[in-house]
Design an enzyme around this catalytic site. Sequence first.
Site, short mmCIF file in Angstrom:
data_model
loop_
_atom_site.label_atom_id
_atom_site.label_comp_id
_atom_site.label_asym_id
_atom_site.label_seq_id
_atom_site.Cartn_x
_atom_site.Cartn_y
_atom_site.Cartn_z
N LYS A 1 0.84 -1.22 0.00
CA LYS A 1 0.00 0.00 0.00
C LYS A 1 0.86 1.26 0.00
O LYS A 1 0.63 2.19 -0.77
CB LYS A 1 -0.90 0.00 1.24
CG LYS A 1 -1.54 1.37 1.52
CD LYS A 1 -2.39 1.35 2.76
CE LYS A 1 -1.66 1.55 4.06
NZ LYS A 1 -1.42 2.94 4.48
N ASN A 2 1.86 1.27 0.90
CA ASN A 2 2.62 2.51 1.08
C ASN A 2 3.62 2.78 -0.05
O ASN A 2 4.25 3.83 -0.10
CB ASN A 2 3.29 2.53 2.45
CG ASN A 2 2.26 2.67 3.56
OD1 ASN A 2 1.10 2.98 3.29
ND2 ASN A 2 2.66 2.42 4.79
N CYS B 1 -5.40 7.38 9.32
CA CYS B 1 -5.58 6.74 10.63
C CYS B 1 -5.34 7.76 11.75
O CYS B 1 -4.43 8.59 11.66
CB CYS B 1 -4.61 5.58 10.77
SG CYS B 1 -5.10 4.14 9.82
N ARG C 1 0.16 14.09 13.46
CA ARG C 1 0.56 13.96 12.06
C ARG C 1 0.59 15.30 11.30
O ARG C 1 -0.13 15.48 10.31
CB ARG C 1 -0.32 12.94 11.35
CG ARG C 1 -0.33 11.59 12.06
CD ARG C 1 -1.05 10.52 11.29
NE ARG C 1 -0.22 9.92 10.27
CZ ARG C 1 -0.62 8.93 9.46
NH1 ARG C 1 -1.85 8.47 9.55
NH2 ARG C 1 0.19 8.41 8.57
N ASP D 1 4.52 0.32 12.03
CA ASP D 1 3.33 -0.32 11.45
C ASP D 1 3.19 -1.78 11.86
O ASP D 1 2.15 -2.39 11.61
CB ASP D 1 3.37 -0.22 9.91
CG ASP D 1 3.17 1.21 9.43
OD1 ASP D 1 2.79 2.07 10.25
OD2 ASP D 1 3.38 1.46 8.23
N ARG E 1 -8.47 -0.23 4.61
CA ARG E 1 -7.55 0.76 4.03
C ARG E 1 -6.30 0.10 3.47
O ARG E 1 -5.71 0.61 2.53
CB ARG E 1 -6.99 1.66 5.15
CG ARG E 1 -7.80 2.78 5.57
CD ARG E 1 -7.02 3.51 6.66
NE ARG E 1 -7.83 4.50 7.27
CZ ARG E 1 -8.18 5.64 6.69
NH1 ARG E 1 -7.75 5.93 5.49
NH2 ARG E 1 -8.95 6.49 7.31
C1 EPZ Z 1 4.18 6.80 6.45
O1 EPZ Z 1 3.41 7.82 7.06
C2 EPZ Z 1 3.26 5.61 6.32
N1 EPZ Z 1 2.10 5.98 5.52
C3 EPZ Z 1 2.83 5.15 7.70
O2 EPZ Z 1 2.03 3.99 7.56
C4 EPZ Z 1 4.07 4.80 8.50
O3 EPZ Z 1 3.67 4.45 9.81
C5 EPZ Z 1 5.01 6.01 8.56
O4 EPZ Z 1 5.32 6.45 7.20
C6 EPZ Z 1 6.31 5.71 9.27
O5 EPZ Z 1 6.92 4.61 8.67
C7 EPZ Z 1 2.18 5.98 4.21
O6 EPZ Z 1 3.21 5.71 3.62
C8 EPZ Z 1 0.94 6.30 3.46
P1 EPZ Z 1 6.19 10.25 8.52
P2 EPZ Z 1 3.89 9.32 7.08
O7 EPZ Z 1 6.00 11.51 7.75
O8 EPZ Z 1 4.53 9.65 5.78
C9 EPZ Z 1 6.09 13.33 12.19
C10 EPZ Z 1 0.09 2.67 7.79
O9 EPZ Z 1 -0.56 2.14 8.71
N2 EPZ Z 1 6.03 14.37 11.16
O10 EPZ Z 1 7.45 9.51 8.40
O11 EPZ Z 1 2.75 10.14 7.53
C11 EPZ Z 1 4.76 12.56 12.25
O12 EPZ Z 1 3.79 13.24 12.99
C12 EPZ Z 1 0.63 4.07 7.94
O13 EPZ Z 1 0.28 2.13 6.70
C13 EPZ Z 1 6.08 15.69 11.55
O14 EPZ Z 1 6.20 16.04 12.72
O15 EPZ Z 1 4.99 9.23 8.21
C14 EPZ Z 1 5.19 11.26 12.85
O16 EPZ Z 1 5.25 11.39 14.22
C15 EPZ Z 1 0.35 4.67 9.27
N3 EPZ Z 1 5.97 16.65 10.57
C16 EPZ Z 1 6.60 11.06 12.28
O17 EPZ Z 1 7.04 12.36 11.86
C17 EPZ Z 1 5.83 16.33 9.25
O18 EPZ Z 1 5.74 17.24 8.42
C18 EPZ Z 1 6.68 10.10 11.10
O19 EPZ Z 1 5.87 10.57 10.05
C19 EPZ Z 1 5.80 14.97 8.87
C20 EPZ Z 1 5.90 14.01 9.85
#
Ligand code: EPZ
Length: 416
Positions: free
Chosen positions: A19-20, A113, A118, A303, A395
């Site tokens: 998915k991702n 989710c 986020r 995840d 999802r």
């Molecule tokens: C991706 O989310 C995945 N989603 C998530 O999978 C996965 O858990 C995550 O990466 C970490 O591996 C998709 O790929 C669609 P991040 P993403 O930006 O891109 C903080 C699932 O169940 N952050 O690496 O949203 C954020 O709040 C999902 O498949 C900021 O503070 O993850 C989090 O605490 C859930 N500011 C951390 O970084 C920002 O601008 C990681 O977020 C961006 C992120």
Amino acid sequence: MVIHGGTRLEGELRVQGAKNSALPILAATVVTGETSVLKRCPRLRDTDAAIRILRHIGCEAAWVGRDVIVRSGDVRQWSVEESMMREMRSSIIFLGAILARFGRAEVSAPGGCDIGMRPIDLHLSALRDLGVQTQECSGRLLCTAPQGLRGATVTLPFPSVGATENILLCAVCAKGETTLYGAAREPEIVDLAAFLNGCGADIRGAGTDTVRVVPQETFRSLEYTVRPDRIMAATYMAAAAVTGGTLVLRDAAPERLLPVLPYFAQTGCVVQCVGEDIALHAPMRLRSGKLVRTMPYPGFPTDFQASAMVMACLSSGTGVFVETIFENRYKHVPELVRMGAQITVQNNVAVVEGVPQLHGAKVRAADLRGGAALVTAGLAARGETVVSCVRHIDRGCENFADNLAHLGANIHRTEE
Ligand code: EPZ
């Protein structure tokens, strides 16, 4: 999903496409202006939501059998409606894709989710480095690049997966080279770069923390096969493990599971990787694994935290989990406790005392991975477990109930 637990899982499965990986690649099809064929694209609520966004902005996008075909030559709309943005987190990757194509984009905050705040501050500050001006008005975010996107040196203070994806999408269409330091190293970043490079982009270093992008003016059509879903592979392995079962996953890209394979070994499972396949034999009773601390790749994936916790719930011993990525990713805990699990949570630390058996209960999925974990717990529990709100599971898990039934589980879906 209604589960009568206690059946040992046994059999073979081909893992769905990731998915991702599929979601950012679907967004990336906008950038190329060409025809993209995505094979092994998982049929999910989130991929359907991405296809709706593609159609909304003027792409032709459709399922043809198990593939998705996208023609993005006639994209004309640079704004995505709020209702579509709210459907999933990955809608925010369309920001980079549309900006790359038009030099402007209007979106709103993404949904997805409910696992914490986020924010998208890292996406926006990196886009500003690439010449984008951002303006927020009544919950809408208007981004423009009046002088066009320009290549730059960008440093991410945290390796955000989504921010890395948005930067790559903009950088391939910018004027001048981009060097990204502090990039996310997740395999899904490698997949996005492979897709874009297949279309004619020049991205080097994806999968490391430094990525260089030399922009290109034209792209070509591509047929691309989505790589296997490492989180779903681990989720099915956990399901087999808690039932004392045996499982062979075909075409599962074992090298991408290296961060979780030691956990299975610690719990007493025997895991063998042969070529692209993975075989798992679980013991009668799992042992507790070592401390699980979720980290960006190649650390333990957040995840998989929920499913690993179900394994710990049924092990002999005490398991400790530290969730460092998302601030609210223990929503499965009270539901597991209803099923007889012994878990205490303080801030981001969960301590799990293993019990010999869980019992069935009515539980509620609050997010995708937590929901899949509740189903996994139900497979091992005595009696009937009813997991509601399975739309969250839909999802990201393709044919989850059918696949588990194929492995021998007593599980079916029913109307809520
Ligand atoms: C991706 O989310 C995945 N989603 C998530 O999978 C996965 O858990 C995550 O990466 C970490 O591996 C998709 O790929 C669609 P991040 P993403 O930006 O891109 C903080 C699932 O169940 N952050 O690496 O949203 C954020 O709040 C999902 O498949 C900021 O503070 O993850 C989090 O605490 C859930 N500011 C951390 O970084 C920002 O601008 C990681 O977020 C961006 C992120």
